[in-house]
Design a protein around this motif. Structure first.
Motif, short mmCIF file in Angstrom:
data_model
loop_
_atom_site.label_atom_id
_atom_site.label_comp_id
_atom_site.label_asym_id
_atom_site.label_seq_id
_atom_site.Cartn_x
_atom_site.Cartn_y
_atom_site.Cartn_z
N ARG A 88 -2.42 -51.01 12.31
CA ARG A 88 -3.20 -49.97 12.97
C ARG A 88 -2.92 -50.01 14.46
O ARG A 88 -2.66 -51.08 15.03
N PRO A 89 -2.95 -48.84 15.12
CA PRO A 89 -2.72 -48.85 16.57
C PRO A 89 -3.91 -49.47 17.30
O PRO A 89 -5.00 -49.57 16.74
N ARG A 90 -3.69 -49.87 18.54
CA ARG A 90 -4.82 -50.40 19.33
C ARG A 90 -5.66 -49.25 19.85
O ARG A 90 -6.88 -49.35 19.95
N LEU A 91 -4.96 -48.14 20.21
CA LEU A 91 -5.66 -47.02 20.87
C LEU A 91 -5.16 -45.70 20.33
O LEU A 91 -3.94 -45.51 20.16
N VAL A 92 -6.08 -44.75 20.11
CA VAL A 92 -5.71 -43.37 19.78
C VAL A 92 -6.16 -42.49 20.95
O VAL A 92 -7.30 -42.60 21.42
N VAL A 93 -5.24 -41.64 21.43
CA VAL A 93 -5.55 -40.67 22.48
C VAL A 93 -5.44 -39.29 21.85
O VAL A 93 -4.34 -38.85 21.49
N GLU A 94 -6.56 -38.62 21.66
CA GLU A 94 -6.56 -37.33 20.94
C GLU A 94 -6.68 -36.20 21.97
O GLU A 94 -7.65 -36.11 22.71
N CYS A 95 -5.64 -35.32 21.99
CA CYS A 95 -5.53 -34.31 23.07
C CYS A 95 -5.79 -32.87 22.61
O CYS A 95 -5.84 -31.97 23.45
N SER A 96 -5.90 -32.61 21.31
CA SER A 96 -6.12 -31.24 20.83
C SER A 96 -7.48 -30.74 21.35
O SER A 96 -8.36 -31.54 21.68
N SER A 97 -7.66 -29.41 21.39
CA SER A 97 -8.96 -28.86 21.82
C SER A 97 -9.84 -28.76 20.58
O SER A 97 -9.64 -27.87 19.75
N ILE A 98 -10.80 -29.68 20.45
CA ILE A 98 -11.66 -29.72 19.25
C ILE A 98 -13.14 -29.81 19.66
O ILE A 98 -13.46 -30.01 20.83
N SER A 99 -14.01 -29.71 18.66
CA SER A 99 -15.46 -29.70 18.94
C SER A 99 -15.98 -31.09 19.30
O SER A 99 -15.34 -32.11 18.99
N LEU A 100 -17.17 -31.10 19.89
CA LEU A 100 -17.87 -32.36 20.18
C LEU A 100 -18.13 -33.12 18.87
O LEU A 100 -17.94 -34.32 18.79
N GLU A 101 -18.53 -32.36 17.83
CA GLU A 101 -18.89 -32.99 16.56
C GLU A 101 -17.66 -33.60 15.89
O GLU A 101 -17.71 -34.72 15.38
N GLY A 102 -16.53 -32.87 15.90
CA GLY A 102 -15.30 -33.39 15.32
C GLY A 102 -14.87 -34.65 16.05
O GLY A 102 -14.51 -35.67 15.44
N SER A 103 -14.95 -34.61 17.37
CA SER A 103 -14.54 -35.76 18.18
C SER A 103 -15.43 -36.97 17.88
O SER A 103 -14.93 -38.10 17.76
N ALA A 104 -16.73 -36.74 17.70
CA ALA A 104 -17.65 -37.85 17.40
C ALA A 104 -17.34 -38.43 16.02
O ALA A 104 -17.39 -39.65 15.82
N GLU A 105 -16.98 -37.55 15.08
CA GLU A 105 -16.64 -38.03 13.73
C GLU A 105 -15.37 -38.89 13.79
O GLU A 105 -15.27 -39.92 13.14
N LEU A 106 -14.43 -38.44 14.59
CA LEU A 106 -13.19 -39.22 14.75
C LEU A 106 -13.49 -40.58 15.38
O LEU A 106 -12.95 -41.61 14.96
N ARG A 107 -14.39 -40.58 16.38
CA ARG A 107 -14.74 -41.86 17.04
C ARG A 107 -15.31 -42.83 16.01
O ARG A 107 -14.96 -44.02 15.98
N GLU A 108 -16.17 -42.32 15.13
CA GLU A 108 -16.79 -43.17 14.11
C GLU A 108 -15.73 -43.73 13.15
O GLU A 108 -15.71 -44.90 12.82
N MET A 109 -14.83 -42.80 12.76
CA MET A 109 -13.75 -43.17 11.83
C MET A 109 -12.89 -44.29 12.44
O MET A 109 -12.52 -45.25 11.76
N LEU A 110 -12.59 -44.19 13.74
CA LEU A 110 -11.71 -45.16 14.39
C LEU A 110 -12.46 -46.46 14.67
O LEU A 110 -11.89 -47.56 14.56
N GLU A 111 -13.74 -46.34 15.02
CA GLU A 111 -14.54 -47.54 15.29
C GLU A 111 -14.59 -48.45 14.08
O GLU A 111 -14.48 -49.68 14.20
N LYS A 112 -14.72 -47.84 12.91
CA LYS A 112 -14.77 -48.62 11.66
C LYS A 112 -13.50 -49.45 11.49
O LYS A 112 -13.51 -50.50 10.87
N LYS A 113 -12.37 -48.93 12.04
CA LYS A 113 -11.10 -49.65 11.90
C LYS A 113 -10.79 -50.46 13.16
O LYS A 113 -9.67 -50.92 13.35
N LYS A 114 -11.77 -50.54 14.06
CA LYS A 114 -11.62 -51.29 15.31
C LYS A 114 -10.47 -50.77 16.18
O LYS A 114 -9.69 -51.53 16.76
N ILE A 115 -10.35 -49.45 16.21
CA ILE A 115 -9.33 -48.82 17.05
C ILE A 115 -10.03 -48.15 18.22
O ILE A 115 -11.02 -47.44 18.02
N GLU A 116 -9.55 -48.40 19.44
CA GLU A 116 -10.15 -47.75 20.61
C GLU A 116 -9.78 -46.27 20.62
O GLU A 116 -8.73 -45.89 20.09
N TYR A 117 -10.61 -45.45 21.27
CA TYR A 117 -10.40 -44.00 21.20
C TYR A 117 -10.71 -43.34 22.55
O TYR A 117 -11.78 -43.52 23.10
#
Ligand SMILES: NC(=O)c1ccc[n+]([C@@H]2O[C@H](COP(=O)([O-])OP(=O)(O)OC[C@H]3O[C@@H](n4cnc5c(N)ncnc54)[C@H](OP(=O)(O)O)[C@@H]3O)[C@@H](O)[C@H]2O)c1
Length: 306
Positions: A88-117
């Motif tokens: 797994r990567p250490r860090l994900v940098v997400e640059c697309s223009s997306i919603s606050l809710e989508g971004s929060a869901e992604l943060r949760e998904m990555l946190e579970k895998k201990k990936i910084e976001y």
């Protein structure tokens, strides 16, 4: 941290992703890129980037950037990236223009895998990237921003850190609501001036040199004057951003009458089949509604970028 000590994965070689990845590779970063349509990523090899066959190959990279279209697409590629739990990567940098809710869901998904976001949407089109004038707005843990910073600096002229969580998403959404409203307003006044007898190039020359002129109004001038509507940003992606703005406005209880009207004008343009050209065809729709026939003026106009 010197950029050569970290490996980068890049997801998405569309109009924006391609030019962003190209700057990273040209700047000396070790870039492995994946795009759904592989052929679009191929030319990045010229700058030293390598092209992956599967997105999961990027999981072993230190930092993975993502630049696709919508939240639905981000979710799909992220699920594929992370499906193999061996790396797994250490860090994900997400640059697309997306919603606050989508971004929060992604943060949760990555946190579970201990990936910084780091949530890091951008301002500027592909030409702006090439001119070195792109800007990032970033949010998430400050240490994620610090880790990404040397790479962001290779891609863009500036990166603003606005705080924790998904704050950068609302900044970008507000920015693009303004983009839609400004473009529609510019179309209205340009057609009004023309119908009253002022050539578009003369009108826009004055506007662009006035206190109201901006980098944006200057780089849209060639399209408005000479009617070159080669896509920089599609009407469909702008409608997505207007909808994100109006959804957020409803959620926070903020009236946005100008944004609402502009969203419907963009929808009308799409409904009439103007989907294959740049969103600046709002000018053509406005001209039609005003009984004005537009012709290219064939006047050389600078875009303020080169
Ligand atoms: N263009 C601009 O001026 C601009 C400025 C700032 C921000 N943005 C934002 O940046 C993002 C990208 O915009 P763009 O103009 O670069 O769009 P684009 O040229 O249409 O590129 C979209 C990219 O996303 C990929 N993609 C879409 N759906 C996918 C999926 N389900 N699975 C995998 N890959 C998928 C596409 O792959 P394929 O090549 O296979 O189709 C392509 O690489 C959008 O969120 C947009 O709102 C755009």
């Amino acid at each position: 941290m010197p950029i050569r000590k970290r490996t980068v994965g890049w997801i998405g070689a569309g109009r924006m992703g391609y030019e962003m990845a190209a700057r990273l590779a040209k700047g000396g970063a070790d870039v492995l890129v994946w795009n759904r349509t592989r052929a679009k990523a191929g030319p990045l090899a010229e700058y030293g980037a390598r092209v992956a066959d599967k997105v999961s190959e990027l999981a072993a990279r230190d930092i993975v950037f993502c630049m696709v279209s919508t939240w639905k697409d981000v979710k799909e590629v992220m699920a594929d990236l992370l499906k193999d739990s061996r790396s797994r990567p250490r860090l994900v940098v997400e640059c697309s223009s997306i919603s606050l809710e989508g971004s929060a869901e992604l943060r949760e998904m990555l946190e579970k895998k201990k990936i910084e976001y780091l949530a890091a949407p951008v301002s500027g089109n592909a030409k702006v990237i090439k001119a070195g004038k792109l800007t990032f707005v970033c949010s998430g843990p400050k240490k994620a921003f610090d880790l990404a910073r040397p790479f962001l600096d290779l891609i863009a002229a500036n990166s603003s850190y606005v705080g924790e969580g998904e704050l950068s998403r609302i900044v970008k959404i507000c920015h693009n609501v303004f983009l839609g409203v400004v473009t529609q307003s510019l179309a209205e006044i340009t057609v009004l001036a023309q119908k009253a007898g002022v050539p578009r190039h003369a009108f826009l020359d004055f506007m662009n040199r006035s206190v109201l002129g901006s980098t944006f109004t200057r780089y849209k001038a060639p399209a408005f004057v000479n009617l070159d509507f080669k896509v920089t940003f599609t009407p469909q992606l702008l409608r997505k951003d207007m909808d994100l703005g109006l959804d957020a406005a409803r959620k926070f209880g903020v009236p946005m009458p100008l944004a609402s009207a502009t969203r419907d004008l963009i929808q009308s343009m799409i409904g009439q089949g103007w989907t294959e050209q740049d969103f600046a065809t709002l000018l053509l729709q406005q001209a039609e509604a005003s009984g004005v026939e537009l012709k290219p003026e064939n006047v050389e106009v600078g875009d303020g970028l080169s």
